[in-house]
Design a protein around this motif. Structure first.
Motif, PDB file in Angstrom:
ATOM      1  N   TYR A   5      42.270  27.413  42.935  1.00  0.00           N
ATOM      2  CA  TYR A   5      42.833  26.069  43.089  1.00  0.00           C
ATOM      3  C   TYR A   5      43.746  26.140  44.315  1.00  0.00           C
ATOM      4  CZ  TYR A   5      46.220  22.364  41.690  1.00  0.00           C
ATOM      5  OH  TYR A   5      47.069  21.286  41.650  1.00  0.00           O
ATOM      6  N   PHE A   9      51.058  23.358  48.656  1.00  0.00           N
ATOM      7  CA  PHE A   9      52.171  23.757  47.774  1.00  0.00           C
ATOM      8  C   PHE A   9      53.494  23.782  48.565  1.00  0.00           C
ATOM      9  CE2 PHE A   9      48.329  25.882  46.012  1.00  0.00           C
ATOM     10  CZ  PHE A   9      48.222  25.125  44.857  1.00  0.00           C
ATOM     11  N   HIS A  13      54.910  22.090  42.476  1.00  0.00           N
ATOM     12  CA  HIS A  13      55.651  21.247  41.521  1.00  0.00           C
ATOM     13  C   HIS A  13      54.939  21.201  40.174  1.00  0.00           C
ATOM     14  CE1 HIS A  13      52.678  18.148  42.429  1.00  0.00           C
ATOM     15  NE2 HIS A  13      53.002  18.168  43.715  1.00  0.00           N
ATOM     16  N   ARG A 131      41.259  11.904  40.722  1.00  0.00           N
ATOM     17  CA  ARG A 131      42.611  11.494  41.101  1.00  0.00           C
ATOM     18  C   ARG A 131      42.601   9.993  41.336  1.00  0.00           C
ATOM     19  NH1 ARG A 131      46.239  14.676  44.758  1.00  0.00           N
ATOM     20  NH2 ARG A 131      47.625  13.691  43.266  1.00  0.00           N
ATOM     21  N   LEU A 173      50.218  14.348  36.182  1.00  0.00           N
ATOM     22  CA  LEU A 173      51.599  13.881  36.319  1.00  0.00           C
ATOM     23  C   LEU A 173      51.755  13.195  37.676  1.00  0.00           C
ATOM     24  CD1 LEU A 173      53.506  17.027  34.974  1.00  0.00           C
ATOM     25  CD2 LEU A 173      52.900  14.927  33.754  1.00  0.00           C
ATOM     26  N   ALA A 177      54.441  16.465  46.357  1.00  0.00           N
ATOM     27  CA  ALA A 177      55.364  17.274  47.157  1.00  0.00           C
ATOM     28  C   ALA A 177      56.072  16.388  48.181  1.00  0.00           C
ATOM     29  CB  ALA A 177      54.599  18.397  47.844  1.00  0.00           C
ATOM     30  N   THR A 178      55.363  15.388  48.698  1.00  0.00           N
ATOM     31  CA  THR A 178      55.985  14.461  49.651  1.00  0.00           C
ATOM     32  C   THR A 178      57.183  13.769  49.004  1.00  0.00           C
ATOM     33  OG1 THR A 178      53.816  14.036  50.613  1.00  0.00           O
ATOM     34  CG2 THR A 178      55.540  12.457  51.149  1.00  0.00           C
TER      35      THR A 178
END
Ligand code: ATP
Length: 216
Positions: A5, A9, A13, A131, A173, A177-178
């Motif tokens: 995966y 990163f 998170h 997604r 969730l 990261a942004t």
């Protein structure tokens, strides 16, 4: 079965970690390898270096049995292409061991622009994680590939070394990261979006504009 995966990163998170656990359970494997990739040079200058992202990732998985970090793309010189990573892993695992790469639907939508994309199904299975965002263009190459290679259960991935595509729709969730970097740089707390150990290290290193003395 070996499952990778990948991602930037920057930083890792709970969205990533939660998905990794869902994958481990749904694919019925003892371990998921998180593979941090090089970041293209046009990203912002406050972002962490490869070594720092790797350090944060290692801290994040330290408490989690079954999640491991594979730093091969960071230690390889130059740009990292998925096909090269899969080829390297295939050599290590031998011809028969099932190998799986995980991608989000957003990334899979551009699959036919990846370097040597036609080689990828000869090296690994692909798990496409649904997604939020647009559906695949039904006329496009990725949708056709999915129609031709789709399987409906993880069992089928265990029974062949490569070549299948499995779609998964796990709960995700709403964390990015942004969003975490934006919070940090504007002095707001990112707590509960990422592990405390990672947030502590971000402050300690002063990453993403974090104030080392911040008391939250
Ligand atoms: P950025 O905001 O910097 O673009 P990101 O949070 O999307 O980062 P990446 O490192 O780019 O994280 O993502 C790595 C992988 O994790 C990608 O496949 C991406 O689709 C997936 N991912 C990112 N955020 C989540 C989330 N909240 N839940 C599940 N998967 C996620």
């Amino acid at each position: 079965m070996h499952v990778i995966y990948g991602g930037t990163f920057d930083p890792v998170h709970h969205g990533h970690l939660r998905l990794a656990i869902e994958l481990k359970e749904r694919l019925d494997v003892p371990e998921i390898s998180l593979v941090p990739c090089h970041i293209p040079p046009h990203r912002g200058s406050t972002d962490a270096t490869s070594a720092q992202r790797l350090k944060l990732l290692k801290l994040a998985v330290a408490e989690e049995i079954g999640l491991v970090v594979d730093d091969r793309e960071l230690t390889r010189k130059g740009a990292s292409y998925t096909a090269d990573t899969l080829r390297q892993l295939r050599e290590q695992l031998g011809a028969q061991e099932p190998l799986v790469m995980v991608v989000g639907t957003d990334a899979f939508a551009g699959f036919d622009r990846w370097r040597e994309w036609e080689r990828i199904p000869q090296l690994a299975h692909v798990v496409v994680v649904k997604r939020p965002g647009p559906e695949l263009d039904p006329q496009g190459v990725p949708a056709r590939l999915l129609r031709d290679r789709r399987v409906s259960s993880a069992d089928q991935l265990h029974r062949a070394p490569c070549g299948y595509i499995l779609e998964l729709n796990p709960p995700l969730l709403d964390i990015s990261a942004t969003g975490i970097r934006e919070r940090i740089v504007s002095g707001r707390s990112p707590r509960y979006l990422l592990p405390d150990s990672v947030w502590r290290e971000i402050r300690c290193l002063g990453l993403y504009g974090a104030c080392p003395d911040g008391n939250f």
